[in-house]
Structures are given as C-alpha cells and as structure tokens.
Design a protein around this motif. Structure first.
Motif, PDB file in Angstrom:
ATOM      1  N   ALA A  99      -1.157  -7.008 -13.376  1.00 49.25           N
ATOM      2  CA  ALA A  99      -0.270  -8.089 -13.272  1.00 49.25           C
ATOM      3  C   ALA A  99       0.365  -8.165 -12.078  1.00 49.25           C
ATOM      4  CB  ALA A  99       0.864  -7.738 -14.475  1.00 49.25           C
ATOM      5  N   ARG A 100       0.221  -7.602 -11.034  1.00 50.52           N
ATOM      6  CA  ARG A 100       0.724  -7.722  -9.567  1.00 50.52           C
ATOM      7  C   ARG A 100      -0.165  -7.696  -8.585  1.00 50.52           C
ATOM      8  NH1 ARG A 100       6.092  -8.145 -10.027  1.00 50.52           N
ATOM      9  NH2 ARG A 100       6.202  -7.624  -7.940  1.00 50.52           N
ATOM     10  N   THR A 101      -1.510  -7.674  -8.876  1.00 56.42           N
ATOM     11  CA  THR A 101      -2.558  -7.696  -7.690  1.00 56.42           C
ATOM     12  C   THR A 101      -3.770  -8.669  -8.040  1.00 56.42           C
ATOM     13  OG1 THR A 101      -2.136  -5.335  -7.242  1.00 56.42           O
ATOM     14  CG2 THR A 101      -4.000  -6.315  -6.439  1.00 56.42           C
ATOM     15  N   LEU A 102      -3.950  -9.467  -7.045  1.00 54.50           N
ATOM     16  CA  LEU A 102      -5.116 -10.373  -7.132  1.00 54.50           C
ATOM     17  C   LEU A 102      -6.032  -9.847  -6.022  1.00 54.50           C
ATOM     18  CD1 LEU A 102      -3.025 -13.860  -7.399  1.00 54.50           C
ATOM     19  CD2 LEU A 102      -4.645 -12.988  -9.181  1.00 54.50           C
ATOM     20  N   LYS A 117      -6.796  -9.905  -0.785  1.00 54.63           N
ATOM     21  CA  LYS A 117      -6.005  -9.550  -1.815  1.00 54.63           C
ATOM     22  C   LYS A 117      -4.424 -10.033  -1.521  1.00 54.63           C
ATOM     23  CE  LYS A 117      -4.856  -4.580  -3.169  1.00 54.63           C
ATOM     24  NZ  LYS A 117      -5.312  -3.435  -2.946  1.00 54.63           N
ATOM     25  N   ALA A 118      -3.937 -10.219  -2.659  1.00 52.61           N
ATOM     26  CA  ALA A 118      -2.401 -10.640  -2.797  1.00 52.61           C
ATOM     27  C   ALA A 118      -1.742  -9.579  -3.729  1.00 52.61           C
ATOM     28  CB  ALA A 118      -2.365 -11.991  -3.267  1.00 52.61           C
ATOM     29  N   GLU A 119      -0.434  -9.433  -3.181  1.00 49.75           N
ATOM     30  CA  GLU A 119       0.326  -8.608  -4.213  1.00 49.75           C
ATOM     31  C   GLU A 119       1.548  -9.399  -4.525  1.00 49.75           C
ATOM     32  OE1 GLU A 119      -0.084  -5.186  -5.009  1.00 49.75           O
ATOM     33  OE2 GLU A 119      -1.908  -5.373  -3.710  1.00 49.75           O
ATOM     34  N   ARG A 120       1.977  -9.425  -5.704  1.00 53.66           N
ATOM     35  CA  ARG A 120       3.295 -10.045  -6.450  1.00 53.66           C
ATOM     36  C   ARG A 120       4.362  -9.749  -5.563  1.00 53.66           C
ATOM     37  NH1 ARG A 120       3.497 -12.916 -12.149  1.00 53.66           N
ATOM     38  NH2 ARG A 120       5.320 -13.963 -11.746  1.00 53.66           N
ATOM     39  N   LEU A 121       5.242 -10.707  -5.142  1.00 55.47           N
ATOM     40  CA  LEU A 121       6.685 -10.551  -4.622  1.00 55.47           C
ATOM     41  C   LEU A 121       7.733 -10.454  -5.481  1.00 55.47           C
ATOM     42  CD1 LEU A 121       6.025 -11.849  -1.075  1.00 55.47           C
ATOM     43  CD2 LEU A 121       5.734  -9.569  -1.689  1.00 55.47           C
TER      44      LEU A 121
END
Length: 122
Positions: A99-102, A117-121
C-alpha cells in the motif's frame, strides 16, 4: 409462476450489481496522495522528487527537468499505475508492491528504459 419471476429478478439484480462493482477501484489507490519517487537513469544521476496524484488524472510533478507541468497525467488500472509527463516524453508504468510502495519501469520516446520506485509520503 411468481417463483420464476422472483428468481429472474434476483438474477438480474445480481448481474447489475456485478457490472457496477466491476468499475469500482479495489485495493490501494494513488488518488489524492503524495509520493517520493526515485529513478536510476543510466548515465545520469539518481533523481529523487515528489509527485502528487490529483483527481481527474492530473499529475503534479516536481521533476527538475519537467518543462511542461500543465499536461502531466496519470491513470490507475487495479494495481497498475501509469503516469506521463513532459508532453508524453516519458511514461512510467508501475505496480503496487504494497500500500505504500510503487515500483516499475519508465521509458522515454527514444526508447531509454530505467527502473523507478516511489514511497508514499502521506
């Protein structure tokens, strides 16, 4: 005869509900969220910047090389997230790892591919 009609209506209402639910988003969504994205472009430095997924498919992108921020877009199909910016010069396609990582791969119009890579802030 009444039993057959009730069964028919029950079946029809179940079919309609299935059709309606098929268009609903299940699982995590990027809508309205801010992410810290990092890329590892071959031959360049590692970029780290924020992106925000606004309603209506509008992407707010803080990449230092984005020259046309008013036409950046995004879409989500289940667990797959696709976003484009810089007049569609580059397309990012990724998947929710949780849910917090793409995580995924980007490709530009010249065919250069690289991981991101993306992390939800929030």
């Amino acid at each position: 005869m009444i039993q057959k009609k009730r069964g028919y209506y029950f079946l029809l209402s179940g079919l309609l509900l299935s059709i309606l639910l098929a268009g609903c988003q299940t699982g995590p969504t990027v809508l309205g969220s801010r992410w810290s994205l990092s890329t590892d472009v071959p031959g360049e430095k590692v970029y780290r910047y924020d992106i925000v997924f606004h309603p209506g498919g509008r992407l707010e992108n803080h990449h230092p090389n984005d020259k046309t921020p008013d036409n950046d877009t995004w879409e989500q199909r289940g667990l797959i997230v696709i976003f484009r910016y810089n007049d569609n010069f580059i397309t990012y396609t990724g998947r929710f790892e949780n849910a917090r990582t793409l995580q995924g791969e980007a490709v530009n119009i010249r065919g250069l591919k690289f991981p991101w890579k993306a992390e939800r802030l929030d």
